[in-house]
Design an enzyme around this catalytic site. Structure first.
Site, PDB file in Angstrom:
ATOM      1  N   TYR A  51       0.818  -1.204   0.000  1.00  0.00           N
ATOM      2  CA  TYR A  51       0.000   0.000   0.000  1.00  0.00           C
ATOM      3  C   TYR A  51       0.860   1.266   0.000  1.00  0.00           C
ATOM      4  O   TYR A  51       0.366   2.338  -0.357  1.00  0.00           O
ATOM      5  CB  TYR A  51      -0.922   0.056   1.227  1.00  0.00           C
ATOM      6  CG  TYR A  51      -1.951  -1.036   1.325  1.00  0.00           C
ATOM      7  CD1 TYR A  51      -2.187  -1.939   0.290  1.00  0.00           C
ATOM      8  CD2 TYR A  51      -2.695  -1.188   2.498  1.00  0.00           C
ATOM      9  CE1 TYR A  51      -3.129  -2.942   0.415  1.00  0.00           C
ATOM     10  CE2 TYR A  51      -3.651  -2.183   2.630  1.00  0.00           C
ATOM     11  CZ  TYR A  51      -3.851  -3.071   1.587  1.00  0.00           C
ATOM     12  OH  TYR A  51      -4.780  -4.061   1.732  1.00  0.00           O
ATOM     13  N   LYS A  76       1.068  -6.755   5.904  1.00  0.00           N
ATOM     14  CA  LYS A  76       1.087  -7.932   5.029  1.00  0.00           C
ATOM     15  C   LYS A  76       2.376  -8.032   4.229  1.00  0.00           C
ATOM     16  O   LYS A  76       2.985  -7.023   3.867  1.00  0.00           O
ATOM     17  CB  LYS A  76      -0.104  -7.894   4.060  1.00  0.00           C
ATOM     18  CG  LYS A  76      -1.446  -7.638   4.742  1.00  0.00           C
ATOM     19  CD  LYS A  76      -2.593  -7.623   3.756  1.00  0.00           C
ATOM     20  CE  LYS A  76      -3.847  -7.048   4.383  1.00  0.00           C
ATOM     21  NZ  LYS A  76      -3.832  -5.582   4.474  1.00  0.00           N
ATOM     22  N   HIS A 109       0.039 -11.756   1.825  1.00  0.00           N
ATOM     23  CA  HIS A 109      -0.979 -10.951   1.144  1.00  0.00           C
ATOM     24  C   HIS A 109      -1.730 -11.738   0.061  1.00  0.00           C
ATOM     25  O   HIS A 109      -2.953 -11.627  -0.054  1.00  0.00           O
ATOM     26  CB  HIS A 109      -0.312  -9.715   0.540  1.00  0.00           C
ATOM     27  CG  HIS A 109      -1.240  -8.567   0.339  1.00  0.00           C
ATOM     28  ND1 HIS A 109      -0.835  -7.264   0.387  1.00  0.00           N
ATOM     29  CD2 HIS A 109      -2.576  -8.519   0.091  1.00  0.00           C
ATOM     30  CE1 HIS A 109      -1.875  -6.462   0.192  1.00  0.00           C
ATOM     31  NE2 HIS A 109      -2.939  -7.198  -0.001  1.00  0.00           N
TER      32      HIS A 109
END
Length: 275
Positions: A51, A76, A109
């Site tokens: 992210y 993750k 993930h």
């Protein structure tokens, strides 16, 4: 302040049933969003290395002044580190960005099945947990066949499987596998990126209880025992997404929302996504 119920994970630890997600929130906006969430009463924050906003999340945690033990932080492992020996360096880099000594939950993930490296990565997660870098470990986007192979290793059963799950994609086979194996189901994209909020079953349930359609869908998740992590950057919506404990959907309302099941996937299919 809203008291969020907790789910007892299979390792005995408690995880808030409703948390705050920061997918697609840029790093320079993550601090403000997470600060708003923490001020509203959220105590569980979900991020990921891919992210690119772990640093912003970390700044918000530091600025909040909240005791570390009051927070539940998830991040993750990305596909580029799906190797046993790559896990610890990846997690240590995430911890440095977050400004933390350990996370509460660390997830693989995606399984990226074409490379078949997720089993080695899982053993890396076990080692990182044993080293005190993560309190609990789990997976994200794992299908039943991926879960079975992890469990067959004979080590740790994942505490959580975080999957895309909303009224238009209920991932029933994966939910059933999670339940059978003692794995908590956590829903990402719980509102289908707003795609289900105009459905009659949702609108009617919301109207009956004087709540928003988003609140009705989040309540649908909670009453069925799932962990849920809605995302928003709007303070009013952030607060509203937490205000879902003052009403209860009826069995008929739950069933009507259940009936919205279809192939309404908003993200990649785990069998095909390999990064």
């Amino acid at each position: 302040m809203t008291t969020v119920p907790t789910i007892t994970l299979n390792d005995g630890r408690q995880m808030p049933q409703l948390g705050f997600g920061v997918f697609q929130v840029p790093d320079d906006g993550a601090q403000a969003a997470v600060e708003a969430a923490l001020a509203a009463g959220y105590r569980s924050i979900d991020t990921a290395s891919i992210y690119g906003n772990e640093a912003g999340v970390g700044r918000a945690i530091a600025a909040s002044g909240l005791p570390r033990e009051e927070l539940f932080v998830t991040t993750k492992l990305w596909i580029d580190a799906l190797e046993r020996d790559a896990v610890r360096p990846a997690l240590e880099a995430s911890l440095e960005r977050l400004g933390l000594n350990a996370v509460d939950l660390y997830l693989i993930h995606w399984p990226a099945p074409a490379s078949d490296r997720y089993l080695g990565a899982w053993q890396g997660l076990e080692a990182a947990r044993d080293a005190g870098l993560a309190a609990s470990i789990g997976v994200s986007n794992f299908l039943p066949e991926h879960l079975e192979r992890v469990v067959a290793l004979g080590g740790t059963v994942p505490a959580v499987n975080q999957v895309e799950l909303h009224p238009a994609l209920q991932n029933c086979a994966t939910q059933e596998a999670n339940t059978r194996l003692g794995i908590a189901t956590e829903a990402w994209s719980p509102l289908a990126q707003s795609a289900v909020l105009g459905e009659a079953a949702v609108v009617n349930a919301a109207a009956a209880h004087g709540v928003t359609p988003a609140q009705a869908v989040l309540r649908w998740h909670l009453q069925q025992g799932r962990i849920v992590i809605p995302k928003s950057v709007t303070p009013e919506r952030i607060a509203a997404n937490l205000d879902v404990f003052g009403f209860e959907l009826s069995a008929e309302e739950l069933a009507a929302i259940d009936a919205l099941e279809r192939d309404g996937r908003t993200g990649p299919h785990p069998a095909d996504f390999n990064g």
